[in-house]
Design a protein around this motif. Structure first.
Motif, PDB file in Angstrom:
ATOM      1  N   ASN A 177     -89.382  12.608  58.718  1.00 26.31           N
ATOM      2  CA  ASN A 177     -88.532  11.706  58.019  1.00 26.31           C
ATOM      3  C   ASN A 177     -89.046  11.633  56.427  1.00 26.31           C
ATOM      4  N   ASN A 178     -89.369  12.386  55.877  1.00 25.66           N
ATOM      5  CA  ASN A 178     -89.701  13.430  54.675  1.00 25.66           C
ATOM      6  C   ASN A 178     -88.538  13.760  53.919  1.00 25.66           C
ATOM      7  N   LYS A 179     -88.981  13.276  52.592  1.00 22.58           N
ATOM      8  CA  LYS A 179     -88.134  14.209  51.369  1.00 22.58           C
ATOM      9  C   LYS A 179     -88.282  15.234  51.703  1.00 22.58           C
ATOM     10  N   ARG A 180     -87.648  16.691  51.098  1.00 26.00           N
ATOM     11  CA  ARG A 180     -87.594  17.840  50.073  1.00 26.00           C
ATOM     12  C   ARG A 180     -86.789  17.959  49.194  1.00 26.00           C
ATOM     13  N   ARG A 181     -87.483  17.598  48.230  1.00 28.85           N
ATOM     14  CA  ARG A 181     -87.271  18.032  46.934  1.00 28.85           C
ATOM     15  C   ARG A 181     -87.712  19.066  45.962  1.00 28.85           C
ATOM     16  N   VAL A 182     -87.011  20.285  45.229  1.00 30.23           N
ATOM     17  CA  VAL A 182     -87.481  21.680  44.999  1.00 30.23           C
ATOM     18  C   VAL A 182     -85.889  21.171  43.973  1.00 30.23           C
ATOM     19  N   ILE A 183     -86.990  21.904  42.705  1.00 29.15           N
ATOM     20  CA  ILE A 183     -85.987  22.722  41.568  1.00 29.15           C
ATOM     21  C   ILE A 183     -86.411  23.923  41.857  1.00 29.15           C
ATOM     22  N   HIS A 184     -85.160  24.982  42.411  1.00 30.01           N
ATOM     23  CA  HIS A 184     -85.113  26.209  41.850  1.00 30.01           C
ATOM     24  C   HIS A 184     -84.552  26.617  41.096  1.00 30.01           C
ATOM     25  N   ILE A 185     -85.466  27.854  40.446  1.00 28.34           N
ATOM     26  CA  ILE A 185     -85.295  28.314  38.865  1.00 28.34           C
ATOM     27  C   ILE A 185     -86.144  29.798  38.816  1.00 28.34           C
ATOM     28  N   GLU A 186     -84.546  30.905  38.862  1.00 27.84           N
ATOM     29  CA  GLU A 186     -84.634  32.146  39.088  1.00 27.84           C
ATOM     30  C   GLU A 186     -84.443  33.118  37.635  1.00 27.84           C
ATOM     31  N   PHE A 187     -85.290  33.905  37.101  1.00 24.57           N
ATOM     32  CA  PHE A 187     -85.245  34.544  36.455  1.00 24.57           C
ATOM     33  C   PHE A 187     -84.822  36.182  36.526  1.00 24.57           C
ATOM     34  N   SER A 188     -84.944  36.376  35.022  1.00 28.28           N
ATOM     35  CA  SER A 188     -84.895  37.669  35.121  1.00 28.28           C
ATOM     36  C   SER A 188     -85.252  38.853  34.049  1.00 28.28           C
ATOM     37  N   ASN A 189     -85.684  39.815  33.530  1.00 30.19           N
ATOM     38  CA  ASN A 189     -85.347  40.082  32.065  1.00 30.19           C
ATOM     39  C   ASN A 189     -84.408  41.897  32.494  1.00 30.19           C
ATOM     40  N   ARG A 190     -83.586  41.504  32.634  1.00 30.53           N
ATOM     41  CA  ARG A 190     -82.601  42.612  32.808  1.00 30.53           C
ATOM     42  C   ARG A 190     -81.357  42.182  32.058  1.00 30.53           C
ATOM     43  N   LEU A 191     -80.944  42.632  31.053  1.00 27.30           N
ATOM     44  CA  LEU A 191     -79.169  42.975  30.601  1.00 27.30           C
ATOM     45  C   LEU A 191     -78.690  43.517  31.523  1.00 27.30           C
ATOM     46  N   LEU A 192     -76.729  42.813  32.085  1.00 24.54           N
ATOM     47  CA  LEU A 192     -75.851  43.329  32.454  1.00 24.54           C
ATOM     48  C   LEU A 192     -75.358  44.083  32.266  1.00 24.54           C
ATOM     49  N   PRO A 193     -74.762  45.182  32.492  1.00 24.15           N
ATOM     50  CA  PRO A 193     -73.641  46.308  32.016  1.00 24.15           C
ATOM     51  C   PRO A 193     -72.031  45.499  30.942  1.00 24.15           C
ATOM     52  N   GLY A 194     -71.883  46.546  29.922  1.00 21.51           N
ATOM     53  CA  GLY A 194     -70.282  45.543  29.465  1.00 21.51           C
ATOM     54  C   GLY A 194     -70.768  44.734  28.807  1.00 21.51           C
ATOM     55  N   THR A 195     -69.790  43.320  29.720  1.00 17.54           N
ATOM     56  CA  THR A 195     -69.597  42.325  28.939  1.00 17.54           C
ATOM     57  C   THR A 195     -70.079  41.137  29.875  1.00 17.54           C
ATOM     58  N   LEU A 196     -70.458  42.081  31.461  1.00 15.58           N
ATOM     59  CA  LEU A 196     -70.575  41.212  31.823  1.00 15.58           C
ATOM     60  C   LEU A 196     -72.305  40.156  31.866  1.00 15.58           C
ATOM     61  N   GLN A 197     -71.890  39.459  31.416  1.00 14.05           N
ATOM     62  CA  GLN A 197     -73.544  38.073  31.672  1.00 14.05           C
ATOM     63  C   GLN A 197     -73.110  37.356  32.276  1.00 14.05           C
ATOM     64  N   TRP A 198     -75.288  36.824  32.815  1.00  8.62           N
ATOM     65  CA  TRP A 198     -75.527  35.591  33.187  1.00  8.62           C
ATOM     66  C   TRP A 198     -74.799  34.627  32.984  1.00  8.62           C
ATOM     67  N   SER A 199     -74.902  33.814  33.742  1.00 12.17           N
ATOM     68  CA  SER A 199     -74.012  32.975  33.579  1.00 12.17           C
ATOM     69  C   SER A 199     -74.776  31.224  33.297  1.00 12.17           C
ATOM     70  N   GLU A 200     -76.061  31.361  33.302  1.00 12.37           N
ATOM     71  CA  GLU A 200     -77.198  30.378  33.257  1.00 12.37           C
ATOM     72  C   GLU A 200     -77.861  30.890  32.449  1.00 12.37           C
TER      73      GLU A 200
END
Length: 249
Positions: free
Chosen positions: A206-229
């Protein structure tokens, strides 16, 4: 701790945020416009996808000096944000997540690129499984806004499973594997590798669980594909280092 992250696939670090900082983050979230399609609310879950886009006022509260120092010291200054989600598992939630690896990334469009696939679309967001070397370089930080344990949905993980590349849950050999429950205190963080097998149970306390989930990368994607965020916070890290150097001098 860096060695543990590399060998075990996860690490828990306490006391990154004060209670006052946590309350400021929660207050900012409470003021967000929940009518947008990136907000999902059910009896079992309230989630905000593209969280830092939808709640930009939370950014400076989240990236305090302690978190900036950890990112810089663990990974260097070339990483950037590629995905962010807020999860609120309510007090009586029956929501659970079975064992899985985080095998997809969020991108801005569907594009035929060698080594990328299969593709999915969720709430107008394109996701794709990239080549494994991208996932192996990425990492995730989970910021805990509540005390979290096995009774309100703390992650269960299989240490070292991130070293086994694609590891299908149905093939887990429990005679050889060990499960660990990752308790995280309010104001603490968990850093994990995407290929780490992880799961979470229903809430029974009966307790909440609130979490902020953040993902990280150091890689550029090929061509014109881009990370959306994609959000580059290296300037903030450099500024943080400069402040430390000036203080030491």
């Amino acid at each position: 701790m860096r060695k543990q992250l590399s060998t075990e696939g996860f690490v828990v670090i306490d006391n990154i945020y004060t209670l006052e900082e946590i309350n400021s983050i929660l207050e900012t979230i409470s003021q967000a416009d929940t009518s947008k399609p990136t907000f999902r609310r059910t009896n079992d879950l309230f989630a905000i996808r593209q969280f830092l886009k939808e709640v930009p006022a939370a950014y400076n509260l989240i990236f305090n000096n302690k978190l900036n120092a950890i990112v810089s010291e663990f990974f260097g200054d070339d990483y950037f944000i590629v995905k962010s989600i807020y999860f609120n598992k309510p007090e009586q939630s029956n929501w659970f997540v079975a064992y899985h690896q985080d095998l997809t990334i969020s991108v801005d469009k569907k594009l035929e690129v060698e080594g990328f696939g299969p593709w999915t679309v969720k709430q107008n967001q394109f996701a794709v499984q990239p080549p494994l070397d991208i996932l192996e370089d990425n990492f995730t930080i989970r910021i805990h806004l509540d005390n979290t344990n096995e009774y309100n949905g703390a992650l269960r993980v299989i240490p070292k499973s991130h070293l086994k590349r694609i590891y299908r849950p149905e093939t887990i050999d429990w005679s050889k594997e060990t499960e660990i429950v990752c308790d995280v205190a309010l104001g603490g963080i968990m850093i994990m590798k995407p290929l780490l097998l992880h799961a979470s149970n229903r809430t029974t306390s009966n307790n909440k669980r609130r979490v902020i989930h953040i993902e990280f990368s150091n890689r550029l994607l090929p061509g014109t594909l881009q990370w959306s965020e994609k959000k580059d916070f290296r300037q903030k890290l450099v500024h943080h280092k400069a402040k430390i150097n000036n203080r030491n001098n």
